[in-house]
Enzyme design. Structure first.
Site, PDB file in Angstrom:
ATOM      1  N   SER A 142      -3.987  10.825  27.901  1.00  0.00           N
ATOM      2  CA  SER A 142      -3.333  12.047  28.347  1.00  0.00           C
ATOM      3  C   SER A 142      -3.192  12.072  29.877  1.00  0.00           C
ATOM      4  O   SER A 142      -2.624  11.163  30.455  1.00  0.00           O
ATOM      5  CB  SER A 142      -4.144  13.232  27.819  1.00  0.00           C
ATOM      6  OG  SER A 142      -3.390  14.395  27.827  1.00  0.00           O
TER       7      SER A 142
ATOM      8  N   ASP B 151      -0.986  13.315  21.419  1.00  0.00           N
ATOM      9  CA  ASP B 151      -2.008  13.224  22.460  1.00  0.00           C
ATOM     10  C   ASP B 151      -3.227  12.398  22.016  1.00  0.00           C
ATOM     11  O   ASP B 151      -3.837  12.667  20.979  1.00  0.00           O
ATOM     12  CB  ASP B 151      -2.464  14.640  22.807  1.00  0.00           C
ATOM     13  CG  ASP B 151      -3.221  14.693  24.113  1.00  0.00           C
ATOM     14  OD1 ASP B 151      -2.787  15.416  25.011  1.00  0.00           O
ATOM     15  OD2 ASP B 151      -4.245  13.986  24.239  1.00  0.00           O
TER      16      ASP B 151
END
Lengths: 286, 353
Positions: free
Chosen positions: A50, A177
């Site tokens: 991320s 993610d």
């Protein structure tokens, strides 16, 4: 123990750097990258999830920590500035970025192409430091380590927060993610260097003064943070990094990008901590 | 401690002194009365409506005439664990839940139903409210009134897993008010109000330990874990999952990741992955379909338990077992033999790593 082994066998000292996910809190990674510049060491490999992937990739492209800091400061100095920057790059109107019909309104790939430095529109192969981005395969519920192909889609996938941003389809996989399977990806580089440094920027739920119960949305983000912590805690039972840094940025929210100065100030002690620990380690084996 | 007359007693358990004295300390149990059968520690995982499948698993224990020595439960697993540990039969629990869901649950059912997705709407409109429902409400619907009020009244020791919100760690509840403990364990963030116990704000145990087999380590000869955490299912036509599906699935993915990490450190002897992936955590109205989909898992648990029980009784624990022998762990050879089916069962999970 690993240090001793490394010392005995190899002349060099290879350092792996793992940067965790944490959205705005991940701005603290910039300071950790500055440490490497200041000590004059280059990580042998960087892994990121991320926000950690974005910072790690920028460094792997060749940006210095100071350059990265300057760019972030310019971008997030204030909201008006940010929007101006965004609008200036926007071709085809905001519909390129937003669509109410898609799952998750923001298209990360488009967003990143607008916001990230020109140099980052490259291929993994062009990077100066080997770099791995961690994403999650939504349907297979497994970790996907991206280390080939164009960089931007990989970063977009690694930070595609479900229901806020669109999942990214790469190689037939629906990716979201990486934090959902590996918020602190030190384990993917543990065997690729002598010393592994992990930077954890997961937040902590904080009690609002005087409040008995968290608000609804507070409870949702707070419980997600607990899940991240639970994953990391279980992973640490299997294997731990040599240096684990937790910058004191837990109190900041995921979207507090415009509090960049406060975030960097809060992470300053962690920078000193990493610098001390890393120089100790380097002296030990160097 | 006297037995509660209201509790639905099961045939064949009344005469057993070790079961009728719930007040007795656990240490007493550890030195266990000689028994020819291995003891079983049962872990029931969290997963919202998918956890209705736990009822079928409990039926297996009734059908085989065995009862777990200890039960650990997270969330919905704690709820059904509490009912079973109170002495209710699985059949009775099933009948009650089915009735509750089909009739009395109408209002809450509509509120909870993921199909009509009102949860998100309400979230959007009321971002400042603490939560929507008191978790006790769900308990009142789902649990027969004969379920014990206090841990001390339970016939099987129970460990309820909840999450300390501000402490960010798991909390294991084993004494005091049972309903409060279960309410804490099922307190899904944003939907339910957190429960405060001893000054700590507790929430859904699934946030820290979605499948609590690890807290049963060493408590029974055989650890059985029932996983109902589910997995996101590929949508039929749409290229992407919907935003709502993604939101529901993302916490599922994290819980599954936690379980996988735990399995790297230690494994239960029997691991049952109930294939109820297609259901959302709030699909309580799809009781019948969930039960039907969980039927193969029930047969699997039954087969594995039967195999384990026969092996153990034949080899290590002859009829005239002396206490010392009974207390010993089973021989390594047998343990390995027993592990085989469960490891095989794990392979689809591990393959991906």
């Amino acid at each position: 123990m690993r240090l001793a082994e490394a010392n005995a066998g190899k002349p060099g000292k290879r350092i792996a750097l793992a940067l965790g996910g944490g959205s705005a809190r991940g701005l603290a990674h910039v300071l950790m990258l500055e440490v490497f510049d200041e000590l004059g060491v280059k990580p042998a490999v960087i892994a990121g999830t991320s926000m950690g992937a974005i910072c790690g990739a920028a460094y792997a492209v060749g940006l210095s920590g100071a350059e990265l800091r300057a760019r972030c400061m310019a971008l997030f100095a204030n909201r008006a500035n940010f929007l101006k920057h965004l609008a200036g790059k926007l071709r085809g109107g905001f519909s390129a970025l937003w669509s109410a019909r898609m799952p998750g309104v923001v298209d990360n790939v488009t967003l990143f192409e607008m916001l990230l430095p020109e140099a980052m529109r490259c291929d993994f192969a062009a990077l100066k430091i080997p770099f791995l981005a961690v994403a999650a395969d939504f349907y297979a519920i497994e970790q996907v380590v991206l280390d080939k192909g164009p960089l931007i889609p990989a970063l977009a996938a690694s930070s595609a927060l479900p229901s806020l941003t669109r999942p990214v389809v790469l190689g037939g996989r629906t990716l979201i993610d990486g934090g959902f399977v590996n918020p602190l990806p030190y384990d993917v580089v543990l065997d690729r260097a002598d010393v592994t440094v992990a930077v954890d920027v997961t937040g902590l739920p904080r009690r609002r003064p005087g409040a008995q119960l968290p608000r609804t949305l507070e409870a949702v983000t707070g419980s997600t943070q607990i899940l991240f912590h639970s994953i990391t805690r279980e992973k640490l039972k299997v294997a731990a990094p040599h240096i684990l840094i937790r910058p004191g940025v837990g109190a900041f929210g995921a979207m507090d990008y415009f509090k960049i100065e406060a975030i960097l100030a809060a992470a300053e002690p962690a920078k000193d901590d990493l610098k001390y620990k890393l120089s100790q380690v380097l002296a030990e084996i160097g | 401690m006297t037995e509660q007359p209201r509790l639905g007693a099961r045939p064949g358990t009344n005469g057993d002194p070790s079961l009728d004295a719930p007040g007795q300390a656990l240490e007493g149990r550890k030195r266990a009365a000689p028994t020819a059968r291995p003891t079983i520690a049962l872990a029931l995982g969290g997963g919202g409506a998918r956890g209705l499948a736990h009822i079928l698993m409990l039926e297996v224990f009734d059908e085989l005439g065995i009862r777990p020595k200890v039960i650990a439960g997270t969330s919905i697993g704690a709820l059904f664990g509490a009912a079973y540990a109170s002495g209710l039969s699985a059949r009775l629990i099933r009948a009650h839940v089915e009735e509750a869901l089909s009739q009395r649950f109408d209002i809450a059912r509509q509120l909870l139903s993921a199909r009509s997705a009102p949860v998100l709407k309400i979230l959007n409109f009321l971002p400042l409210r603490s939560a929507l429902l008191k978790p006790e409400l769900l308990l009142e619907f789902m649990l027969p009134s004969s379920v014990a009020r206090d841990f001390a009244q339970l016939k099987i020791p129970l460990k309820v897993v909840a999450t300390d919100y501000y402490g960010q760690e798991q909390t294991i509840l084993t004494e005091g008010g049972l309903r409060t403990a279960v309410a804490a364990s099922i307190a899904l963030p944003a939907l339910f109000t957190p429960v405060t116990v001893n000054g700590r704000m507790l929430m859904d145990g699934g946030l820290t330990n979605p499948l609590p087999f690890d807290i049963l380590h060493g408590e029974g000869d055989i650890t059985v874990a029932i996983d109902v955490s589910g997995a996101p299912v590929m949508p039929g036509k749409r290229p992407h999952p919907s935003a709502f599906a993604m939101l529901m699935a993302s916490s599922q993915i994290m819980q599954r990741t936690i379980v996988r990490q735990k399995l790297k450190v230690q494994q239960p002897d029997i691991y049952i992955d109930v294939e109820v992936d297609a259901y959302y955590a709030l699909d309580f109205h799809r009781f019948k379909q969930i039960m039907a989909d969980a039927a193969p898992a029930k047969q699997q648990l039954r087969r594995q338990l039967e195999r384990v029980l026969t092996t153990e009784t034949l080899e290590t624990l002859p009829a005239a077992a002396v206490p010392a022998l009974a207390a010993q762990p089973p021989s390594p050879g047998l343990r390995r033999k027993r592990r085989l089916p469960s490891l095989k069962r794990l392979s689809p999970l591990r393959r991906t790593e």
